[in-house]
Design a protein around this motif. Structure first.
Motif, short mmCIF file in Angstrom:
data_model
loop_
_atom_site.label_atom_id
_atom_site.label_comp_id
_atom_site.label_asym_id
_atom_site.label_seq_id
_atom_site.Cartn_x
_atom_site.Cartn_y
_atom_site.Cartn_z
N SER A 1 -7.82 6.95 6.90
CA SER A 1 -8.05 5.45 7.07
C SER A 1 -6.69 4.69 6.88
CB SER A 1 -9.21 4.57 5.93
OG SER A 1 -8.47 4.84 4.98
N PHE A 2 -5.76 5.69 6.36
CA PHE A 2 -3.50 4.83 6.36
C PHE A 2 -3.66 4.59 7.22
CE2 PHE A 2 -2.79 7.35 2.27
CZ PHE A 2 -4.08 7.25 1.26
N HIS A 3 -2.99 3.80 7.47
CA HIS A 3 -2.03 2.84 8.27
C HIS A 3 -1.03 3.76 8.38
CE1 HIS A 3 1.03 0.58 10.36
NE2 HIS A 3 -0.11 -0.30 10.67
N LYS A 4 -1.24 3.98 9.98
CA LYS A 4 0.33 5.15 10.49
C LYS A 4 1.53 4.98 9.80
CE LYS A 4 1.72 2.55 14.38
NZ LYS A 4 1.77 2.35 16.10
N ASN A 5 2.00 3.85 9.61
CA ASN A 5 2.82 3.71 8.67
C ASN A 5 3.27 4.07 7.37
OD1 ASN A 5 6.24 3.10 8.00
ND2 ASN A 5 4.77 1.13 7.22
N LYS A 6 2.31 3.94 6.67
CA LYS A 6 1.55 4.84 5.35
C LYS A 6 1.93 6.87 5.44
CE LYS A 6 2.16 1.59 3.16
NZ LYS A 6 3.85 1.06 2.40
N LYS A 7 0.95 6.91 6.83
CA LYS A 7 1.32 8.57 6.90
C LYS A 7 2.67 8.91 7.19
CE LYS A 7 -3.31 8.39 9.05
NZ LYS A 7 -4.41 8.17 10.09
N ARG A 8 3.64 8.44 7.86
CA ARG A 8 4.86 9.07 8.13
C ARG A 8 5.21 8.77 6.53
NH1 ARG A 8 5.02 5.40 11.95
NH2 ARG A 8 6.09 3.94 10.81
N GLN A 9 5.38 7.79 6.00
CA GLN A 9 5.78 7.71 4.72
C GLN A 9 5.59 9.04 4.13
OE1 GLN A 9 5.86 4.79 2.76
NE2 GLN A 9 6.05 3.32 4.63
N ILE A 10 4.51 9.38 3.95
CA ILE A 10 3.45 10.64 3.32
C ILE A 10 4.16 11.77 3.62
CG2 ILE A 10 1.32 12.20 2.28
CD1 ILE A 10 0.13 9.29 2.28
N GLY B 1 6.46 6.25 -2.51
CA GLY B 1 6.03 4.93 -3.17
C GLY B 1 4.82 5.69 -2.27
N ALA B 2 4.24 6.06 -1.09
CA ALA B 2 3.41 6.28 -0.34
C ALA B 2 2.48 7.42 -1.12
CB ALA B 2 3.60 6.21 0.76
N LEU B 3 3.44 8.72 -1.47
CA LEU B 3 2.76 9.87 -2.14
C LEU B 3 2.74 9.00 -3.79
CD1 LEU B 3 2.10 12.96 -1.99
CD2 LEU B 3 4.75 13.20 -2.93
N THR C 1 3.08 -7.52 -0.79
CA THR C 1 2.31 -6.50 -1.68
C THR C 1 0.92 -6.35 -1.70
OG1 THR C 1 3.23 -7.23 -3.46
CG2 THR C 1 1.67 -5.70 -4.07
N ALA C 2 0.49 -7.41 -1.09
CA ALA C 2 -0.98 -7.42 -0.04
C ALA C 2 -0.89 -6.13 0.63
CB ALA C 2 -1.59 -8.75 0.02
N LYS C 3 0.09 -6.68 1.80
CA LYS C 3 0.12 -5.50 2.84
C LYS C 3 -0.26 -4.52 2.81
CE LYS C 3 2.66 -5.48 7.33
NZ LYS C 3 4.25 -6.11 7.55
N HIS C 4 1.38 -3.89 1.31
CA HIS C 4 0.99 -2.58 1.63
C HIS C 4 -0.10 -2.18 0.75
CE1 HIS C 4 2.99 0.75 -0.62
NE2 HIS C 4 2.57 0.31 -2.19
N TYR C 5 -0.99 -2.92 -0.42
CA TYR C 5 -1.72 -1.69 0.07
C TYR C 5 -3.38 -1.60 0.43
CZ TYR C 5 -0.09 -3.30 -5.52
OH TYR C 5 0.68 -2.71 -6.10
N SER C 6 -2.81 -2.78 1.79
CA SER C 6 -4.03 -3.04 2.28
C SER C 6 -4.28 -1.94 3.45
CB SER C 6 -3.98 -3.69 3.39
OG SER C 6 -2.85 -4.53 4.20
N GLN C 7 -3.27 -0.95 3.43
CA GLN C 7 -2.40 -0.47 4.14
C GLN C 7 -3.14 1.44 3.74
OE1 GLN C 7 1.96 -0.64 5.77
NE2 GLN C 7 1.26 -1.75 7.10
N PHE C 8 -3.52 1.26 3.27
CA PHE C 8 -4.32 2.04 1.70
C PHE C 8 -5.18 2.61 2.48
CE2 PHE C 8 0.11 2.76 0.26
CZ PHE C 8 0.25 3.73 -0.29
#
Length: 319
Positions: A148-157, A251-253, A279-286
């Motif tokens: 369910s992570f946003h594709k941006n967070k998956k890419r960062q990981i 940060g994502a890891l 910050t809210a956008k950052h957290y919501s992407q997880f």
């Protein structure tokens, strides 16, 4: 027996008082300051509700605010009456009268998620405002959570493949690292070394905290977080990131590894919320869910509005 002592015994007996309303937490975050508890009870002396609070004094004004690093507080109601709206309203009326007797100029607390007392306080003339935190309540199906992570967070990981996580960073080193991170962003750290040492020592004594760090291949810390928890939830209390490694995926890891620890402990995960849009956008992407809770506020002295406005203006100027 003092109200604090009665509250400590009651909180231990009912067992569901949130982390940031626990007596030991209040001792830690209010060290060197004055905190106490208002108690509402029935005719037999049974505690039906309580309000731990931090009392501050400045320029002959007495006021109640949230302690540092404390997301929620306010009134906690005994589980035996949570479905009885009349009794809840009576508890809040009792505590409201005790608040008035303190002769304070201003009252502000943020009530826990799902509080049965917030609306009752609104009916007594207090101002409610919505706040948001971001939570993942179920981590048992971890693959689905990560999916369910946003594709941006998956890419960062994926970018963080060469980085490693551990829980070996000491509290002193964590504070130094956080200070370094803030200076690199031309900001000031908002809590003292002594504050963190007291909080960490008390939480560690109960086995309710850890420091998670992300390191590169040279062993250098890229990101870290101070995590705390109670019986139901882990809180992402103090995360920090070295801007020199902003493109490393650290940060994502850091979030992913924190979620793994929460899953191992069978806890929900609370990002500790933010009213800041970025910050809210950052957290919501997880894959977290925005969850509402309320601040409860009242001005007993209208002049305190001016003092509060000046303080907020100063904070804005020195961001």
């Amino acid at each position: 027996m003092t109200n604090k002592e009665r509250y400590a015994a009651w909180a231990d007996a009912i067992g569901n008082v949130p982390l940031t309303m626990q007596p030991w937490w209040m001792d830690a975050v209010c060290a060197g300051k004055e905190w106490d508890v208002l108690i509402a009870e029935d005719k037999e002396g049974k505690i039906l509700g309580a309000m731990p609070y931090l009392l501050r004094k400045r320029h002959h004004q007495r006021y109640i605010l949230m302690p540092q690093m404390t997301q929620t507080g306010g009134i906690w109601v005994d589980p035996s009456i949570t479905d009885n709206h009349w009794e809840i309203s009576q508890v809040c009326k009792d505590l409201q009268e005790q608040l008035k007797a303190l002769k304070i100029s201003y009252y502000y607390q943020q009530y826990p998620i799902g509080s049965v007392a917030a609306k009752a306080m609104e009916s007594l003339g207090f101002k409610l405002r919505e706040r948001k935190t971001y939570r993942i309540d179920f981590l048992s199906d971890f693959e689905q959570v990560v999916a369910s992570f946003h594709k941006n967070k998956k890419r960062q990981i994926q970018k963080a493949a060469t980085l490693t996580a551990d829980q070996q960073l000491g509290v002193e080193d964590f504070y130094r690292f956080h200070t370094h991170c803030m200076r690199a962003q031309r900001k000031q750290i908002l809590y003292t070394r002594e504050f963190l040492l007291v909080l960490q020592r008390k939480a560690a004594r109960l086995g309710q905290c850890t420091i998670l760090s992300i390191r590169n291949m040279d062993g250098e810390v890229c990101a870290a977080a101070f995590l705390v928890w109670d019986k139901t939830t882990m809180y992402y209390l103090i995360p920090c990131y070295d801007p020199a490694y902003k493109d490393s995926g650290a940060g994502a890891l850091l979030v992913l590894e924190a979620l793994k620890i929460a899953r191992q402990k069978q806890l929900a995960f609370d990002f500790e919320g933010s009213m800041d849009a970025g910050t809210a956008k950052h957290y919501s992407q997880f894959g977290s869910t925005p969850t509402t809770y309320y601040s409860v506020e009242k001005f007993y002295n209208p002049l305190f509005r001016i003092a509060l406005w000046i303080q907020k203006l100063r904070e804005w100027r020195f961001r």
